[in-house]
Design a protein around this motif. Sequence first.
Motif, PDB file in Angstrom:
ATOM      1  N   PRO A  90       0.813  -1.230   0.000  1.00 36.33           N
ATOM      2  CA  PRO A  90       0.000   0.000   0.000  1.00 36.33           C
ATOM      3  C   PRO A  90       0.839   1.269   0.000  1.00 36.33           C
ATOM      4  O   PRO A  90       0.469   2.268  -0.629  1.00 36.33           O
ATOM      5  CB  PRO A  90      -0.840  -0.115   1.277  1.00 36.33           C
ATOM      6  CG  PRO A  90      -0.174  -1.152   2.114  1.00 36.33           C
ATOM      7  CD  PRO A  90       0.507  -2.076   1.170  1.00 36.33           C
ATOM      8  N   LEU A  91       1.996   1.255   0.685  1.00 34.92           N
ATOM      9  CA  LEU A  91       2.871   2.423   0.667  1.00 34.92           C
ATOM     10  C   LEU A  91       3.402   2.670  -0.744  1.00 34.92           C
ATOM     11  O   LEU A  91       3.473   3.822  -1.200  1.00 34.92           O
ATOM     12  CB  LEU A  91       4.031   2.226   1.640  1.00 34.92           C
ATOM     13  CG  LEU A  91       5.044   3.380   1.733  1.00 34.92           C
ATOM     14  CD1 LEU A  91       4.351   4.679   2.142  1.00 34.92           C
ATOM     15  CD2 LEU A  91       6.160   3.046   2.715  1.00 34.92           C
ATOM     16  N   GLY A  92       3.754   1.615  -1.439  1.00 35.29           N
ATOM     17  CA  GLY A  92       4.212   1.743  -2.814  1.00 35.29           C
ATOM     18  C   GLY A  92       3.133   2.311  -3.717  1.00 35.29           C
ATOM     19  O   GLY A  92       3.414   3.124  -4.610  1.00 35.29           O
ATOM     20  N   LEU A 151       1.029   7.108  -6.633  1.00 30.82           N
ATOM     21  CA  LEU A 151       0.055   8.190  -6.796  1.00 30.82           C
ATOM     22  C   LEU A 151       0.729   9.547  -6.628  1.00 30.82           C
ATOM     23  O   LEU A 151       0.410  10.504  -7.342  1.00 30.82           O
ATOM     24  CB  LEU A 151      -1.085   8.034  -5.786  1.00 30.82           C
ATOM     25  CG  LEU A 151      -2.011   6.827  -5.970  1.00 30.82           C
ATOM     26  CD1 LEU A 151      -3.065   6.811  -4.869  1.00 30.82           C
ATOM     27  CD2 LEU A 151      -2.687   6.872  -7.342  1.00 30.82           C
ATOM     28  N   ALA A 152       1.662   9.621  -5.677  1.00 30.21           N
ATOM     29  CA  ALA A 152       2.397  10.874  -5.466  1.00 30.21           C
ATOM     30  C   ALA A 152       3.245  11.216  -6.681  1.00 30.21           C
ATOM     31  O   ALA A 152       3.363  12.392  -7.066  1.00 30.21           O
ATOM     32  CB  ALA A 152       3.278  10.760  -4.222  1.00 30.21           C
ATOM     33  N   SER A 198      -0.312  16.065  -9.715  1.00 27.79           N
ATOM     34  CA  SER A 198      -0.063  17.299 -10.456  1.00 27.79           C
ATOM     35  C   SER A 198       0.666  18.348  -9.620  1.00 27.79           C
ATOM     36  O   SER A 198       1.197  19.322 -10.166  1.00 27.79           O
ATOM     37  CB  SER A 198      -1.399  17.888 -10.953  1.00 27.79           C
ATOM     38  OG  SER A 198      -2.278  18.111  -9.861  1.00 27.79           O
ATOM     39  N   PHE A 199       0.709  18.144  -8.291  1.00 32.99           N
ATOM     40  CA  PHE A 199       1.453  19.052  -7.411  1.00 32.99           C
ATOM     41  C   PHE A 199       2.932  18.690  -7.526  1.00 32.99           C
ATOM     42  O   PHE A 199       3.380  17.696  -6.984  1.00 32.99           O
ATOM     43  CB  PHE A 199       0.956  18.907  -5.972  1.00 32.99           C
ATOM     44  CG  PHE A 199       1.606  19.852  -4.998  1.00 32.99           C
ATOM     45  CD1 PHE A 199       1.563  21.220  -5.195  1.00 32.99           C
ATOM     46  CD2 PHE A 199       2.268  19.362  -3.880  1.00 32.99           C
ATOM     47  CE1 PHE A 199       2.161  22.101  -4.298  1.00 32.99           C
ATOM     48  CE2 PHE A 199       2.864  20.217  -2.969  1.00 32.99           C
ATOM     49  CZ  PHE A 199       2.813  21.599  -3.193  1.00 32.99           C
ATOM     50  N   LYS A 200       3.678  19.480  -8.263  1.00 30.95           N
ATOM     51  CA  LYS A 200       5.044  19.140  -8.655  1.00 30.95           C
ATOM     52  C   LYS A 200       5.983  18.848  -7.489  1.00 30.95           C
ATOM     53  O   LYS A 200       6.750  17.878  -7.554  1.00 30.95           O
ATOM     54  CB  LYS A 200       5.628  20.250  -9.540  1.00 30.95           C
ATOM     55  CG  LYS A 200       4.972  20.346 -10.906  1.00 30.95           C
ATOM     56  CD  LYS A 200       5.109  19.032 -11.678  1.00 30.95           C
ATOM     57  CE  LYS A 200       4.469  19.140 -13.046  1.00 30.95           C
ATOM     58  NZ  LYS A 200       4.515  17.836 -13.778  1.00 30.95           N
ATOM     59  N   PRO A 201       5.993  19.658  -6.409  1.00 31.17           N
ATOM     60  CA  PRO A 201       6.912  19.332  -5.304  1.00 31.17           C
ATOM     61  C   PRO A 201       6.696  17.932  -4.748  1.00 31.17           C
ATOM     62  O   PRO A 201       7.660  17.220  -4.440  1.00 31.17           O
ATOM     63  CB  PRO A 201       6.602  20.415  -4.262  1.00 31.17           C
ATOM     64  CG  PRO A 201       6.119  21.568  -5.070  1.00 31.17           C
ATOM     65  CD  PRO A 201       5.325  20.954  -6.181  1.00 31.17           C
ATOM     66  N   LEU A 202       5.430  17.512  -4.609  1.00 30.97           N
ATOM     67  CA  LEU A 202       5.135  16.172  -4.112  1.00 30.97           C
ATOM     68  C   LEU A 202       5.602  15.115  -5.106  1.00 30.97           C
ATOM     69  O   LEU A 202       6.190  14.092  -4.721  1.00 30.97           O
ATOM     70  CB  LEU A 202       3.634  16.032  -3.857  1.00 30.97           C
ATOM     71  CG  LEU A 202       3.154  14.659  -3.364  1.00 30.97           C
ATOM     72  CD1 LEU A 202       3.817  14.311  -2.037  1.00 30.97           C
ATOM     73  CD2 LEU A 202       1.629  14.644  -3.232  1.00 30.97           C
ATOM     74  N   SER A 203       5.349  15.362  -6.385  1.00 31.70           N
ATOM     75  CA  SER A 203       5.771  14.436  -7.427  1.00 31.70           C
ATOM     76  C   SER A 203       7.289  14.297  -7.449  1.00 31.70           C
ATOM     77  O   SER A 203       7.830  13.186  -7.546  1.00 31.70           O
ATOM     78  CB  SER A 203       5.269  14.916  -8.790  1.00 31.70           C
ATOM     79  OG  SER A 203       5.711  14.063  -9.820  1.00 31.70           O
ATOM     80  N   LEU A 258       9.402  14.844  -4.948  1.00 36.17           N
ATOM     81  CA  LEU A 258       9.840  14.130  -3.747  1.00 36.17           C
ATOM     82  C   LEU A 258       9.648  12.626  -3.904  1.00 36.17           C
ATOM     83  O   LEU A 258      10.511  11.832  -3.497  1.00 36.17           O
ATOM     84  CB  LEU A 258       9.066  14.637  -2.530  1.00 36.17           C
ATOM     85  CG  LEU A 258       9.487  15.989  -1.955  1.00 36.17           C
ATOM     86  CD1 LEU A 258       8.529  16.419  -0.849  1.00 36.17           C
ATOM     87  CD2 LEU A 258      10.921  15.935  -1.428  1.00 36.17           C
ATOM     88  N   ALA A 259       8.517  12.230  -4.481  1.00 37.04           N
ATOM     89  CA  ALA A 259       8.249  10.809  -4.695  1.00 37.04           C
ATOM     90  C   ALA A 259       9.259  10.204  -5.662  1.00 37.04           C
ATOM     91  O   ALA A 259       9.768   9.098  -5.441  1.00 37.04           O
ATOM     92  CB  ALA A 259       6.831  10.609  -5.219  1.00 37.04           C
ATOM     93  N   HIS A 260       9.572  10.932  -6.731  1.00 33.68           N
ATOM     94  CA  HIS A 260      10.550  10.435  -7.702  1.00 33.68           C
ATOM     95  C   HIS A 260      11.944  10.345  -7.086  1.00 33.68           C
ATOM     96  O   HIS A 260      12.686   9.385  -7.344  1.00 33.68           O
ATOM     97  CB  HIS A 260      10.580  11.341  -8.936  1.00 33.68           C
ATOM     98  CG  HIS A 260       9.499  11.047  -9.926  1.00 33.68           C
ATOM     99  ND1 HIS A 260       8.292  11.722  -9.942  1.00 33.68           N
ATOM    100  CD2 HIS A 260       9.421  10.127 -10.923  1.00 33.68           C
ATOM    101  CE1 HIS A 260       7.538  11.250 -10.919  1.00 33.68           C
ATOM    102  NE2 HIS A 260       8.198  10.278 -11.525  1.00 33.68           N
ATOM    103  N   ILE A 261      12.302  11.322  -6.278  1.00 35.56           N
ATOM    104  CA  ILE A 261      13.613  11.301  -5.613  1.00 35.56           C
ATOM    105  C   ILE A 261      13.701  10.117  -4.642  1.00 35.56           C
ATOM    106  O   ILE A 261      14.714   9.416  -4.567  1.00 35.56           O
ATOM    107  CB  ILE A 261      13.867  12.628  -4.869  1.00 35.56           C
ATOM    108  CG1 ILE A 261      14.069  13.760  -5.880  1.00 35.56           C
ATOM    109  CG2 ILE A 261      15.084  12.521  -3.951  1.00 35.56           C
ATOM    110  CD1 ILE A 261      14.111  15.138  -5.249  1.00 35.56           C
ATOM    111  N   PHE A 262      12.612   9.895  -3.887  1.00 33.11           N
ATOM    112  CA  PHE A 262      12.568   8.768  -2.953  1.00 33.11           C
ATOM    113  C   PHE A 262      12.783   7.452  -3.694  1.00 33.11           C
ATOM    114  O   PHE A 262      13.608   6.610  -3.280  1.00 33.11           O
ATOM    115  CB  PHE A 262      11.221   8.750  -2.229  1.00 33.11           C
ATOM    116  CG  PHE A 262      10.941   7.476  -1.475  1.00 33.11           C
ATOM    117  CD1 PHE A 262      11.537   7.232  -0.254  1.00 33.11           C
ATOM    118  CD2 PHE A 262      10.091   6.509  -2.004  1.00 33.11           C
ATOM    119  CE1 PHE A 262      11.297   6.050   0.432  1.00 33.11           C
ATOM    120  CE2 PHE A 262       9.842   5.333  -1.321  1.00 33.11           C
ATOM    121  CZ  PHE A 262      10.443   5.101  -0.104  1.00 33.11           C
TER     122      PHE A 262
END
Length: 219
Positions: A33-35, A40-41, A45-50, A52-56
Motif C-alpha cells: 500500500p505504501l508503494g 500516486l504521489a 499534479s502538485f510538482k513538489p510532491l511528485s 519528492l516521490a521520484h527522488i525517494f
Amino acid sequence: MSFDYFITVLKPMLHGAQMTLLLFFITIIVSIPLGFLVMLAQKNSFKPLSWLAHIFVYIMRGTPLLLQLIIVCFGLPMLPGIGEHLVLDRFTAASIAFILNYAAYFAEIFRGGILAIDKGQYEAAQVLGLNKFQTTVKIVIPQMFRIALPALANESITLMKDTALIYAVAVPEILHYAQTAVNRDLNFFPLVIAGAIYLLLTAVLTLIFKLLEKKYAFE
C-alpha cells in the motif's frame, strides 16, 4: 550425518524461519500500500510532491538494500541532535529499511501497470459517465493489479531471499543459525539445510502467485 544431528541443526533454523517470515509479511503488508501511495504521489499534479516521490524512488532503487539497512540500524542513531531518538531495536530498524526499499520497487511496478492500460479504457469510462474516482477504482486499479501481478510475484520472491540480509545486522534468522552451526561443528551441511528451507519458502510463494494468476486468467 545422523538424523539426530539433522534435527539438532534444523530446530534453531526453524526458529529463525519465524523471524524470516515475520519480516517478509510485515514488509509485504506495509510496502505494497505504501508503494501504491508513492506511485500516486509520482503522478500527482502538485510538482513538489511528485518530485519528492521520484527522488525517494530513485534513492531507494539506486542504492543497495544492505547499505540502507546499515544506515537505518547504525547511521540514524549517530545523527547529531536527533540520533538518540532514532535508536531502534535491530528487527524494527530492519523492517523499516525493507519497507522503504520495497515500497519504491512496488511503486515502479504499479506505475508500469498503469502505463500499460490502454487509453481506450479511459475513453470507455467517460462514455459510461464515470467520474475520475470511479474510473480509478473500478477500471484502473483492478487492471493495474492484474498487469502487475507477475512482477509483484517476482519481487515478493526476491524479498523472501533478501530477508537473509538481516544476518548482517545480527538479527537471528535462518542464515544466522546455519552459520553458527557451521562455525561450531566445522560442517558445511547446515548451509545446505538453510538453502533447502529458502527453496521451500520460495516454492510455496511461487505456487500461491501461480494460483492468483490463474484466478485472474492472466496469460
